[in-house]
Design a protein around this motif. Structure first.
Motif, PDB file in Angstrom:
ATOM      1  N   SER A   6       0.825  -1.207   0.000  1.00 57.59           N
ATOM      2  CA  SER A   6       0.000   0.000   0.000  1.00 57.59           C
ATOM      3  C   SER A   6       0.864   1.264   0.000  1.00 57.59           C
ATOM      4  CB  SER A   6      -0.936  -0.039   1.210  1.00 57.59           C
ATOM      5  OG  SER A   6      -0.780   1.117   1.983  1.00 57.59           O
ATOM      6  N   GLN A   7       0.365   2.258  -0.721  1.00 55.81           N
ATOM      7  CA  GLN A   7       1.083   3.532  -0.804  1.00 55.81           C
ATOM      8  C   GLN A   7       1.275   4.126   0.591  1.00 55.81           C
ATOM      9  OE1 GLN A   7       2.444   5.086  -3.444  1.00 55.81           O
ATOM     10  NE2 GLN A   7       3.070   6.845  -2.239  1.00 55.81           N
ATOM     11  N   ASP A   8       0.314   3.839   1.471  1.00 55.98           N
ATOM     12  CA  ASP A   8       0.418   4.359   2.835  1.00 55.98           C
ATOM     13  C   ASP A   8       1.696   3.890   3.524  1.00 55.98           C
ATOM     14  OD1 ASP A   8      -1.879   5.720   2.624  1.00 55.98           O
ATOM     15  OD2 ASP A   8      -3.101   4.362   3.813  1.00 55.98           O
ATOM     16  N   LEU A   9       2.095   2.642   3.267  1.00 63.20           N
ATOM     17  CA  LEU A   9       3.306   2.134   3.917  1.00 63.20           C
ATOM     18  C   LEU A   9       4.512   2.929   3.441  1.00 63.20           C
ATOM     19  CD1 LEU A   9       3.235  -1.729   4.190  1.00 63.20           C
ATOM     20  CD2 LEU A   9       2.935   0.015   5.901  1.00 63.20           C
ATOM     21  N   ASP A  18       4.408   5.992   2.263  1.00 64.85           N
ATOM     22  CA  ASP A  18       4.300   7.325   2.850  1.00 64.85           C
ATOM     23  C   ASP A  18       4.767   7.302   4.297  1.00 64.85           C
ATOM     24  OD1 ASP A  18       3.295   8.228   0.504  1.00 64.85           O
ATOM     25  OD2 ASP A  18       1.205   8.209   1.127  1.00 64.85           O
ATOM     26  N   ALA A  19       4.304   6.279   5.030  1.00 67.29           N
ATOM     27  CA  ALA A  19       4.682   6.195   6.446  1.00 67.29           C
ATOM     28  C   ALA A  19       6.194   6.094   6.582  1.00 67.29           C
ATOM     29  CB  ALA A  19       4.006   4.993   7.092  1.00 67.29           C
ATOM     30  N   SER A  20       6.821   5.304   5.715  1.00 63.97           N
ATOM     31  CA  SER A  20       8.277   5.154   5.838  1.00 63.97           C
ATOM     32  C   SER A  20       8.980   6.462   5.486  1.00 63.97           C
ATOM     33  CB  SER A  20       8.770   4.006   4.967  1.00 63.97           C
ATOM     34  OG  SER A  20       8.832   4.402   3.625  1.00 63.97           O
ATOM     35  N   MET A  21       8.402   7.197   4.535  1.00 67.43           N
ATOM     36  CA  MET A  21       9.012   8.496   4.200  1.00 67.43           C
ATOM     37  C   MET A  21       8.933   9.444   5.383  1.00 67.43           C
ATOM     38  SD  MET A  21       7.976   9.539   0.365  1.00 67.43           S
ATOM     39  CE  MET A  21       8.859  11.096   0.363  1.00 67.43           C
ATOM     40  N   LEU A  22       7.753   9.449   6.043  1.00 62.65           N
ATOM     41  CA  LEU A  22       7.607  10.311   7.218  1.00 62.65           C
ATOM     42  C   LEU A  22       8.525   9.848   8.335  1.00 62.65           C
ATOM     43  CD1 LEU A  22       3.780  10.877   7.249  1.00 62.65           C
ATOM     44  CD2 LEU A  22       5.505  12.652   7.236  1.00 62.65           C
ATOM     45  N   ASP A  23       8.772   8.541   8.389  1.00 58.40           N
ATOM     46  CA  ASP A  23       9.668   8.010   9.409  1.00 58.40           C
ATOM     47  C   ASP A  23      11.129   8.311   9.076  1.00 58.40           C
ATOM     48  OD1 ASP A  23       7.857   7.098  11.174  1.00 58.40           O
ATOM     49  OD2 ASP A  23       7.902   5.013  10.539  1.00 58.40           O
ATOM     50  N   GLY A  24      11.361   8.909   7.931  1.00 60.23           N
ATOM     51  CA  GLY A  24      12.711   9.342   7.611  1.00 60.23           C
ATOM     52  C   GLY A  24      13.490   8.395   6.729  1.00 60.23           C
ATOM     53  N   ALA A  25      12.827   7.394   6.147  1.00 60.76           N
ATOM     54  CA  ALA A  25      13.557   6.462   5.288  1.00 60.76           C
ATOM     55  C   ALA A  25      13.746   7.067   3.900  1.00 60.76           C
ATOM     56  CB  ALA A  25      12.788   5.146   5.187  1.00 60.76           C
ATOM     57  N   ILE A  70      11.687  -2.107   4.211  1.00 64.03           N
ATOM     58  CA  ILE A  70      10.241  -2.335   4.177  1.00 64.03           C
ATOM     59  C   ILE A  70       9.861  -3.264   3.028  1.00 64.03           C
ATOM     60  CG2 ILE A  70       7.968  -1.239   4.176  1.00 64.03           C
ATOM     61  CD1 ILE A  70       9.604  -0.130   6.399  1.00 64.03           C
ATOM     62  N   LYS A 130      10.320  14.051   6.038  1.00 65.00           N
ATOM     63  CA  LYS A 130      10.981  13.688   7.292  1.00 65.00           C
ATOM     64  C   LYS A 130      11.582  14.912   7.977  1.00 65.00           C
ATOM     65  CE  LYS A 130      15.215  12.363   4.871  1.00 65.00           C
ATOM     66  NZ  LYS A 130      16.377  13.106   5.327  1.00 65.00           N
ATOM     67  N   TYR A 176       4.081  -1.583   9.590  1.00 66.34           N
ATOM     68  CA  TYR A 176       4.927  -2.460   8.785  1.00 66.34           C
ATOM     69  C   TYR A 176       4.644  -3.896   9.204  1.00 66.34           C
ATOM     70  CZ  TYR A 176       7.177   2.068   8.449  1.00 66.34           C
ATOM     71  OH  TYR A 176       7.412   3.399   8.274  1.00 66.34           O
ATOM     72  N   HIS A 196       5.840  -6.826   8.643  1.00 65.52           N
ATOM     73  CA  HIS A 196       6.878  -7.813   8.947  1.00 65.52           C
ATOM     74  C   HIS A 196       7.659  -7.438  10.198  1.00 65.52           C
ATOM     75  CE1 HIS A 196       8.611  -4.561   6.726  1.00 65.52           C
ATOM     76  NE2 HIS A 196       9.813  -4.940   7.075  1.00 65.52           N
TER      77      HIS A 196
END
Ligand SMILES: Nc1ncnc2c1ncn2[C@@H]1O[C@H](COP(=O)(O)OP(=O)(O)O)[C@@H](O)[C@H]1O
Ligand SMILES: [Mg+2]
Lengths: 370, 362
Positions: free
Chosen positions: A262-265, A267-274, A283, B73, B87, B89
């Motif tokens: 999902s695009q949300d994942l 987006d979430a990782s981008m917000l988390d700084g990845a 991910i 970020k 996430y 996993h």
């Protein structure tokens, strides 16, 4: 009630169970039995051929016999071939999938182009690449377009080899491989459970490796004479052709997987700084582990059973590019040495099983714990 | 601890503009709720603030810094998604630790922060579970934990409660409110549920078709809606809208609808014989002893269509002339359909709208 349901279910499944029992397991059993006989030689095609039980002599001859050198090189080829194909096709497919996942302009067109080789048969692929890899063919004259000298490499008939080893030291090498597997396994699980990783994997691995290094000379030799085998450079062309044909397939597998995240994942990782790279590293790829596993299993099978592509590219009896599957065909149906052919088939079967069985066990366990 | 400002924000996907010139200024520690029907551009605005969508024109400022080109970020915002976006996993711990790991914090520091957040959210027993092994409410809390470990200066929520069942939703709503009171982080919360908006917000922003309709405290938007849409959207059961005509004569002001005429004080914005829409909130309709507080002329006879009891209150649908009107009455009303009932309209709270422009007449 439940009992009657069970009986019905059993009766429904019975025909396919019988068919599989006979045509899959029965025939594997029969082949195994044949590999233990001496069926072959002059009277092999007689109406009632003589078949005496001969124990493991066929296997012994293939691995340590004077005349088994060709088969041993084929086996080494198959191992290198599998490893290279796995790395090449999965790596290339993954890189293309990542590029396409970031939606470049014309993504759909590229996807079709990369998937296209999948639709060709191996014979066609083999013929195309035989032309391209001919000594004065496409690939070798490529540099001339840039004003350079043409390449001189003989893709399909080079006699060079690298990563050579002496077959005599087979046991020692097997121990080295065991040590490597243990150490890698230990390093991979060290984060989750350091003490267990150390006790069960790392220390035994180092011990086995050290012992093989110190006392390797004391191990029995696999062969009475020196016999070197290595990665034949002539197989490079075949590897390239197979990677060309299959990276589109792995690309499609990975791309489908990436698209399913999902695009949300993301987006979430981008917000988390990845970063993008970290998104794939932490991910997307871990989530697609099942896809990687299926790709490894499918590709390793394809490489272990490879026949037609090599046949089309170099013919069946080019010693440099031999493969156990071709060897089995020649041994069985040209030399009429049915017993030895069966032994080769069983060896290939066992190698394939080493890929599949761990997978089946782990997926069975996962289903049970769920 | 942050202000957020939207200055003339527009968002276009291709040629369709979905957000038109949105202006909004959000103060320190404020809990702002963006509310509006599905598809009105709430998520788009939130995602522009987060940096997940580009801004077609206009400017977003966080703490007086223009952030249009700043990576998500680096905006110091954290977002909770509608489907949680955990996430799958990773364990609960790893989910919450991921942003800290990306920020290259030390192992011990990460553990401390995650443990603290897990403690606040009562997630400590589940730290080693995977999201798939959690209930909806627990997943929701993990998503919040992932946001709070970073102690961002702005929280963004995109319909975080809409995947929960009704009971859990009410409970989580209160926990959210308590958490905001404790942490005082500037929060922008998106929902299509006006009850959530009314209960959570310091100020509500009502959106329709990509346009801001009104910004105000829950009481303001309920009592003084700027237009017909806001009046209808806020309030449950929805406001009754009746076609009416106003009269300004020497005898005083009056309004007539449903064949009846009521003396009222009209706002300055209307002239004699204007056609208007009269908005009457269901809770402005009274019965029994409450009638005594109303002038005689505001009493009517309603013909009951149906009545239902909701806890200590009752909803009553009745006809008045041609129009069908819904009332929210104190106490339990057991009225048979067809029966006539004495009711009173509290026209002090009457809202008037222009039928053409749909703007409030004041
Ligand atoms: N990526 C996109 N491309 C095109 N249109 C979009 C995209 N995302 C949202 N929209 C459109 O923008 C409008 C607002 O969407 P959204 O902000 O998701 O609404 P809400 O969250 O209020 O339900 C909708 O009409 C939607 O169809
Ligand atoms: Mg939305």
């Amino acid at each position: 009630m439940i009992n009657r349901d069970r009986i019905k279910a059993f009766l429904t499944l019975l025909p396919s169970m019988i068919l599989i029992a006979v045509f899959v397991y029965g025939f594997i059993g029969n082949t195994f039995w044949l590999s233990l006989t001496d069926w072959g030689g002059v009277a092999a095609l007689a109406e009632n051929p003589v078949r005496n039980y001969a124990g493991l002599s066929n296997y012994k001859e293939l691995f340590t016999g004077f005349l088994g050198g060709g088969f041993r090189q084929d086996l080494v080829n198959a191992v290198y071939y599998s490893v290279m194909l796995l790395l090449g096709a999965i790596g290339t497919g993954l890189i293309i999938a990542i590029l396409l996942d970031n939606k470049p302009r014309g993504e759909a067109v590229f996807r079709t182009i990369f998937l296209y080789p999948m639709s060709l048969s191996f014979i066609v692929t083999g013929t195309i690449w035989r032309w391209m890899l001919a000594p004065q063919g496409g690939v070798n004259i490529l540099p001339t377009y840039a004003g350079l000298d043409p390449l001189k490499f003989r893709w399909l008939s080079s006699t060079g080899a690298i990563f050579e080893f002496n077959w005599q030291n087979l046991l020692q090498i097997a121990f080295y491989i065991l040590a490597a597997v243990l150490i890698i396994g230990g390093l991979m699980s060290i984060k989750q459970n350091p003490t267990r990783a150390l006790r069960r994997f790392l220390l035994p691995g180092i011990a086995v490796g050290l012992a093989a290094w110190l006392f390797g000379d004391l191990l029995p030799k696999a062969l009475f004479m020196e016999e070197t085998h290595g990665f034949n450079l002539a197989t490079l062309g075949i590897i390239m052709a197979t990677i060309w044909q299959y990276s589109g397939y792995t690309m499609a597998l990975y791309l489908a997987g990436f698209t399913g995240i999902s695009q949300d994942l993301r987006d979430a990782s981008m917000l988390d700084g990845a970063t993008t790279a970290q998104y794939y590293r932490y991910i997307a790829l871990p989530m697609l582990k099942p896809i990687t596993i299926s790709a490894v299993i499918i590709l390793s099978h394809i490489s272990l059973k490879m026949f037609d592509l090599i046949f089309a590219m170099t013919g069946p009896d080019n010693a440099e590019t031999g493969h156990p599957a071709l060897n089995m065909y020649l041994t069985t149906f040209r030399a009429n040495d049915f017993a030895k052919g069966a032994a080769i088939a069983i060896i290939l079967f066992l190698i394939a099983a080493t890929f599949i069985i761990p997978y089946l066990i782990s997926s069975y366990r996962q289903r049970r714990t769920r | 601890m942050a202000q957020v400002e939207l200055l003339d924000i527009c968002k276009r996907f291709g040629t369709t503009e979905v957000v038109h010139n949105a202006n909004l200024s959000i103060g320190d520690n404020e809990f702002i709720v963006l509310v509006g029907p599905s598809g009105c551009g709430k998520s788009t605005i939130l995602r522009m603030i987060a940096g997940l969508e580009t801004i077609s024109s206009g400017e977003i400022r966080i703490n007086d810094r223009k952030v249009n080109e700043v990576m998500p970020k680096d905006r110091d915002v954290a977002m909770v998604f509608q489907n949680y976006a955990l996430y799958p996993h990773m364990s609960v711990f790893e989910n919450m630790a991921f942003s800290l790991k990306m920020a290259k914090l030390g192992k011990n520091e990460i553990r401390q922060k995650v443990d603290k957040a897990a403690d606040i959210l009562e997630l400590t027993p589940y730290l080693h579970r995977k999201p798939a092994a959690l209930s909806g409410g627990q997943r929701q809390r993990v998503a919040m934990g992932r946001a709070i470990v970073r102690s961002p200066s702005v929280f963004l929520f995109d319909e975080p409660l809409s995947n929960l069942d009704a009971q859990l939703r009410t409970q989580m709503r209160m926990e959210l409110k308590k958490m905001h009171l404790k942490m005082k982080t500037t929060t922008i919360y998106v929902t299509h549920d006006q009850i959530e908006a009314m209960t959570l917000a310091d100020r509500i922003v009502i959106l329709k078709d990509g346009r801001v309709q009104q910004v105000g405290t829950p009481v303001e938007v309920y009592e003084r809606p700027d237009n017909r849409f806001v009046a209808s959207f806020i309030g449950n059961p929805p406001i009754n809208m009746l076609e009416a005509v106003v009269h300004r004569t020497s005898d005083g002001d009056a309004i007539s609808f449903c064949g009846l005429t009521f003396p009222v004080t009209l706002p300055d914005g209307c002239r004699d014989q204007d056609q208007v829409l009269a908005g009457i909130r269901p809770d402005s309709i009274k019965r029994d002893e409450a009638l005594a507080a109303l002038p005689e002329q505001w009493l009517i006879d309603g013909r009951v269509v149906v009545s239902e009891i909701v806890g200590s209150q009752s909803l009553l649908e009745f006809t008045m002339g041609e129009a069908s009107v819904v009332a929210e009455l104190e106490g339990r009303v057991a009225a048979a359909p067809g029966q006539t009932m004495k009711l009173g309209l509290n026209l002090e709270n009457l809202l008037l709208f222009d039928p053409d422009t749909e703007q409030a007449i004041r």
